[in-house]
Motif scaffolding. Structure first.
Motif: not given
Length: 365
Positions: A101-107
């Motif tokens: 979820a964090l990496f998707v948010q960073v994207g």
């Protein structure tokens, strides 16, 4: 409330689960509050008109894309880690979900950053009437998004324990096969990048390609579209555009004009000598034209030929035609005042006199 301490679920009392839920909710509310404060504060700083206002604007726009449902997984992982006693496997799964979820948010943050700078660059280009910038912004946006989400995907897979080295190697082999299958499309794609970087033409340029002429309307990833003078849209592949000779008239600073006319063969020598001077006076009286030369060029079957060269100080075609019209009208007027005529195609036939042929009569008897 005795039941909260009496019943258990997965080895934890219901009170512990309620505590975890409360911590999750509080953490989520705290993250939402932090987001709201940062967005408002950055927006206020940007509105003060400082030199870095666009940077603060971009950060505010980026944080505005924060998704609370993605932050929920961070808060949930924190609540589970704080209040519950779970197997290591459960903590690992919760941590992996939170990381994804964090990496998707960073994207998403990166996407909004790219969109902000591309949109702001497009706005500045429109204000500066820089149509060429629109040619490259679309390609830059596409490349940036592709690279960003490719990196996000690889990081997510690596975090989930996937051997991305083998994956990248497999993608490389598969990529070669795909490249061979779609080499024409890839050729047009790389041609598009070459057009963006080298800029042989941009949107708004008037070009001539072989027998086709028109204004560049759009430069895409595969094709370039041109609006012809007669109104229809011409579509060329980008690789074809780079493999042919393109004449870009939009980038002309000046326009060199050569025109000719003739006078009849019976024109007196005095008038022939005066014609270059008359032409020079007419051209030098026009502000947007610079006289270069005017000469008695040569002889043709029906006229004495003159050639004149002048330089238009603007590349605009309509301005050139206006100037040429002024010159033509001036020549007609000046020639009429001096009795000079323009030549027109003529042909003289020289028919010799009939030849008298004496016929021998019959021999005298």
């Amino acid at each position: 409330m005795h039941w909260l301490t009496s019943y258990e679920l997965l080895g934890n009392r219901l009170l512990a689960w309620a505590t975890a839920a409360g911590i999750t909710l509080l953490a989520l509310l705290a993250l939402a509050a932090i987001k709201a404060v940062l967005v408002n504060r950055l927006g206020a700083v940007a509105r003060q008109g400082s030199t870095a206002d666009r940077v603060f604007d971009s950060l505010a726009y980026m944080l505005g894309g924060t998704r609370l449902w993605l932050l929920f997984f961070q808060a949930l992982n924190f609540g589970l880690q704080t209040a519950l006693d779970l197997p290591d496997r459960a903590y690992s799964i919760a941590g992996n979900i939170a990381a994804v979820a964090l990496f998707v948010q960073v994207g998403i943050w990166g996407t909004r950053q790219v969109r902000f700078w591309v949109d702001s660059s497009r706005t500045r280009a429109a204000q500066d009437t820089n149509l060429g910038a629109t040619t490259s912004l679309g390609a830059i946006n596409f490349i940036a998004m592709t690279v960003l989400w490719s990196l996000v995907l690889l990081v997510i897979l690596q975090n989930l324990g996937v051997d991305i080295t083998a994956l990248v190697a497999g993608l490389g082999v598969g990529g070669i096969a795909v490249a061979l299958a779609v080499q024409n499309i890839l050729g047009d794609l790389f041609a598009s990048l070459s057009i963006v970087i080298d800029k042989p033409f941009v949107v708004g340029d008037f070009v001539v390609i072989d027998e086709f002429a028109g204004t560049i309307e759009h430069v895409g990833l595969k094709t370039t579209r041109i609006r012809s003078l007669s109104g229809e849209q011409l579509v060329f592949s980008n690789s074809d555009m780079l493999s042919t000779r393109v004449r870009n008239y939009k980038r002309m600073d000046t326009r060199r004009i050569v025109f000719e006319f003739g006078v009849p063969h019976h024109t007196p020598i005095e008038q022939l000598e005066a014609i270059p001077r008359l032409v020079r006076e007419i051209v030098e009286g026009i502000d947007t034209a610079r006289f270069d030369r005017s000469h008695f060029k040569g002889f043709s079957p029906s006229a004495f030929d003159f050639e004149t060269v002048y330089i238009m100080q603007t590349p605009d075609f309509n301005a050139y035609m206006d100037v040429q019209q002024v010159i033509n009208l001036g020549l007609v007027k000046r020639f009429a005042e001096r009795g000079i005529r323009f030549a027109y195609p003529t042909r003289t036939l020289d028919v010799p006199a009939p030849v008298q042929v004496a016929m021998a009569g019959p021999a005298a008897q």
